[in-house]
Design an enzyme around this catalytic site. Structure first.
Site, mmCIF file in Angstrom:
data_model
loop_
_atom_site.group_PDB
_atom_site.id
_atom_site.type_symbol
_atom_site.label_atom_id
_atom_site.label_comp_id
_atom_site.label_asym_id
_atom_site.label_seq_id
_atom_site.Cartn_x
_atom_site.Cartn_y
_atom_site.Cartn_z
ATOM 1 N N GLU A 111 -9.530 3.525 2.177
ATOM 2 C CA GLU A 111 -9.066 3.581 0.789
ATOM 3 C C GLU A 111 -7.972 2.563 0.500
ATOM 4 O OE1 GLU A 111 -7.755 5.310 3.131
ATOM 5 O OE2 GLU A 111 -5.636 4.914 2.704
ATOM 6 N N ASP A 161 1.543 6.550 5.365
ATOM 7 C CA ASP A 161 0.584 5.562 4.866
ATOM 8 C C ASP A 161 1.081 4.823 3.625
ATOM 9 O OD1 ASP A 161 -1.802 4.306 5.480
ATOM 10 O OD2 ASP A 161 -3.025 5.619 4.228
ATOM 11 N N ARG A 216 -7.701 -0.542 1.197
ATOM 12 C CA ARG A 216 -8.236 -1.811 0.691
ATOM 13 C C ARG A 216 -8.679 -1.687 -0.768
ATOM 14 N NH1 ARG A 216 -12.482 -2.112 5.525
ATOM 15 N NH2 ARG A 216 -10.657 -1.195 6.525
ATOM 16 N N LYS A 218 -10.196 12.822 7.925
ATOM 17 C CA LYS A 218 -9.611 12.495 9.231
ATOM 18 C C LYS A 218 -9.582 13.745 10.105
ATOM 19 C CE LYS A 218 -6.536 8.750 7.814
ATOM 20 N NZ LYS A 218 -7.157 7.704 8.632
ATOM 21 N N LYS A 267 0.865 -1.191 0.000
ATOM 22 C CA LYS A 267 0.000 0.000 0.000
ATOM 23 C C LYS A 267 0.898 1.236 0.000
ATOM 24 C CE LYS A 267 -3.229 2.627 2.950
ATOM 25 N NZ LYS A 267 -4.154 2.624 4.102
ATOM 26 N N ASP A 311 -12.300 6.926 3.743
ATOM 27 C CA ASP A 311 -11.053 6.743 4.481
ATOM 28 C C ASP A 311 -10.607 5.271 4.493
ATOM 29 O OD1 ASP A 311 -8.832 7.479 5.903
ATOM 30 O OD2 ASP A 311 -9.873 7.752 7.826
ATOM 31 N N ASP A 367 -2.735 10.178 3.202
ATOM 32 C CA ASP A 367 -4.125 9.763 3.388
ATOM 33 C C ASP A 367 -4.840 10.768 4.281
ATOM 34 O OD1 ASP A 367 -6.544 8.517 3.786
ATOM 35 O OD2 ASP A 367 -5.742 6.911 5.059
HETATM 36 N N1 BES Z 1 -4.315 4.623 6.774
HETATM 37 C C1 BES Z 1 -5.445 4.354 7.577
HETATM 38 C C2 BES Z 1 -5.155 3.385 8.713
HETATM 39 C C3 BES Z 1 -4.294 3.915 9.822
HETATM 40 C C4 BES Z 1 -4.845 4.650 10.848
HETATM 41 C C5 BES Z 1 -2.961 3.615 9.871
HETATM 42 C C6 BES Z 1 -4.041 5.089 11.885
HETATM 43 C C7 BES Z 1 -2.166 4.043 10.898
HETATM 44 C C8 BES Z 1 -2.708 4.797 11.913
HETATM 45 C C9 BES Z 1 -6.561 3.742 6.735
HETATM 46 O O1 BES Z 1 -6.624 4.155 5.428
HETATM 47 C C10 BES Z 1 -7.832 4.100 7.414
HETATM 48 O O2 BES Z 1 -8.117 5.261 7.508
HETATM 49 N N2 BES Z 1 -8.573 3.105 7.865
HETATM 50 C C11 BES Z 1 -9.782 3.335 8.571
HETATM 51 C C12 BES Z 1 -10.754 2.259 8.140
HETATM 52 C C13 BES Z 1 -12.158 2.502 8.608
HETATM 53 C C14 BES Z 1 -12.744 3.743 7.950
HETATM 54 C C15 BES Z 1 -12.992 1.283 8.281
HETATM 55 C C16 BES Z 1 -9.492 3.258 10.069
HETATM 56 O O3 BES Z 1 -8.662 2.449 10.473
HETATM 57 O O4 BES Z 1 -10.075 4.023 10.804
HETATM 58 ZN ZN ZN Z 2 -4.789 4.750 4.567
HETATM 59 ZN ZN ZN Z 3 -7.718 5.972 5.212
#
Ligand code: BES
Ligand code: ZN
Ligand code: ZN
Length: 489
Positions: A337, A276, A339, A265, A253, A335, A258
């Site tokens: 994204e 990210d 996946r 966020k 990834k 968010d 992000d």
């Molecule tokens: N890049 C983030 C995951 C992340 C969050 C990595 C904090 C490191 C620290 C990812 O793209 C994300 O935002 N995931 C969401 C998924 C949710 C919306 C289902 C998350 O983890 O909140």
């Molecule tokens: Zn992300």
């Molecule tokens: Zn995200």
């Protein structure tokens, strides 16, 4: 990067700093000619990570530093990495331009001579790692070289291997530490091209947005449609010298930033989303090392490079896109994204590479930090063999992996209302990291052995362990991948 070289331990050459590791209960043995005050070697407890330094009274070394290794029977690879990291950091702190590290006897521990050599190189190089390149007047490291004394062939070979693996890890850390405006998807692709160009073993193909559109990569492309930075997909290939024993695909990834998209966020901590792209960094870092390695496998690296920001063209929650494998996906949270990007990269890997094994590395979910914290990578292996291999590699390299569940109930939770799938599951289902893995599983055929590695916790903010730790990029994944590949070979 700190230079590591070797020399025979027979006769000590003149050095500004001699470093001697000492096990608990042992009296430090100084090389012939090295004279220190009597009290210096007396009652040094050798406790792990304890140090003592003195100016020598005479002989080839100007200063002498003792570093404790702890109980002889308890010395493991992590202990050696930490000792070597303390050595290179202390050398820097003492202001010497080079140091001599006595590795005499370090070949005798349970971990073996070769692995000990790898650990010493890696510890010294990664311990000295500092991200300096964005200061207007970067202060260069003072200590540029470490000479390791050993007469053991296995240990010396390990030192050379460790230089290569640590080089890939440091390279990945540099990529991680670059902010979003310095490492864009295009810049990421440019760096991948350069690594391939410098090597006879590697080739690199970069897909731009129109090439991806032709392949139908609607999920990957949706993520950056609100960004001025075009997405890139990088495909690196490592070809073995002789006959290939199989094909392995590494998918990373590579979200160079992000912001969350319209499901934006919170501003506090958003800057950390420059990390990210850590999965992509791990894959590119591994290729940086692979360029100098001999493995009997064809290894493919696929980086999904993209930026998740907003303008009027950004994905709106509820929008539906079609994946490269034909599935339709409702994007109910912009968010989630990673996946989406990975889904099309996984389809690309499965169809274009036809690998036996896929490992994907991604900072996929905040939930994995809740589940296993920063000291572990959460893994979702599709077979027990792959699980055991990755757990064993993680223990060896000091990047522990912890298996997490991926059950039918998680897959069911990812079904869409209008589309085939939703990119988020119901909050009541919990297990956010398993939901992410379950989404990805729809893009990997059952015939391929696959493991998703969620490195959202382990990619930065890890505990301080001398060679790794702190708020900057850890380079996690590089040495894990390389150990996995080497062990499989
Ligand atoms: N890049 C983030 C995951 C992340 C969050 C990595 C904090 C490191 C620290 C990812 O793209 C994300 O935002 N995931 C969401 C998924 C949710 C919306 C289902 C998350 O983890 O909140
Ligand atoms: Zn992300
Ligand atoms: Zn995200």
């Amino acid at each position: 990067m700190m230079k590591i070289s070797t020399t025979s331990s027979a006769r000590l050459a003149k050095t500004p700093l001699l470093i001697i590791p000492v096990c608990a209960g042992d009296k430090p043995v100084l090389p012939t000619g090295v004279k220190t005050p009597a009290a210096f070697t007396a009652k040094f407890d050798g406790k792990a990570r304890s140090t003592r330094v003195t100016f020598a009274l005479g002989g080839p070394a100007n200063q002498v530093l003792l570093i404790g290794l702890g109980d002889r029977n308890g010395v493991d690879l992590e202990g050696l990495r930490r000792c070597a990291a303390i050595a290179s950091r202390q050398a820097e702190a003492l202001g010497v331009d080079k140091a001599t590290f006595s590795a005499e006897g370090l070949e005798d521990f349970d971990c073996g001579a070769n692995a000990a050599g790898v650990a010493i190189s890696e510890g010294a190089i990664l311990g000295a790692y500092t991200f300096r390149q964005l200061k207007s007047k970067p202060v260069a490291a003072k200590c540029k070289a470490m000479v390791v004394c050993s007469d053991d062939g296995g240990l010396k070979k390990g030192l050379a291997q460790g230089r290569i693996t640590a080089g890939g890890c440091a390279y990945a850390r540099d990529l991680q530490n670059l902010p979003g405006n310095k490492l864009t998807p295009s810049e990421f692709a440019k760096r991948a091209r350069k690594i391939a160009k410098d090597s006879t073993r590697l080739t690199c193909k970069v897909l731009d947005e129109s090439a991806m559109a032709k392949l139908g990569m609607g999920l990957l492309l949706s993520v950056s449609q609100g960004s001025t930075q075009p997405a890139k997909m990088v495909h690196l290939t490592y070809k073995p010298k002789g006959r290939s024993k199989g094909r392995i695909a590494l998918v990373g990834k590579g979200l160079t930033f992000d912001a969350g998209g319209l499901s934006i966020k919170p501003s506090s901590g958003m800057d950390e989303m420059r990390f990210d792209m850590s999965g992509g960094a791990a894959v590119l870092g591994a290729f940086h090392s692979l360029a100098h390695m001999d493995l009997p496998y064809e290894v493919h690296g696929i980086l999904g490079c993209s930026e998740n920001t907003i303008d009027g063209a950004a994905t709106k929650p509820g929008d539906i896109f079609t994946a490269m494998n034909g599935l339709t996906v409702e994007v109910n949270n912009t968010d989630a994204e990673g996946r989406l990007v990975l889904a099309d990269c996984l389809t690309y890997a499965a169809r274009k590479v036809r690998p036996d094994t896929i490992l994907d590395l991604a900072t996929l979910t905040g939930a994995v930090i809740v589940g296993v914290g920063h000291e572990l990578t959460g893994i979702f292996p599709s077979s027990e063999t792959l699980r055991d291999e990755l757990v064993a590699s993680g223990l060896r390299v000091g990047e522990q992996c912890w298996p997490l569940p991926l059950l039918d109930v998680h897959k069911d939770g990812m079904k869409g209302k209008s589309g085939d799938l939703s990119n988020i599951g119901p909050p009541s289902l919990g297990a956010g990291s398993s939901q992410g893995a379950a989404f990805l599983s729809s893009f990997v055929p059952d015939s391929i052995d696959w493991c998703h590695l969620d490195i959202a916790g382990s990619a930065w903010n890890t505990a301080q362990r001398d060679w790794v730790g702190g708020a900057t990029g850890s380079g996690v994944g590089v040495r894990l991948i390389l150990d996995y590949l080497q062990t499989r070979a």
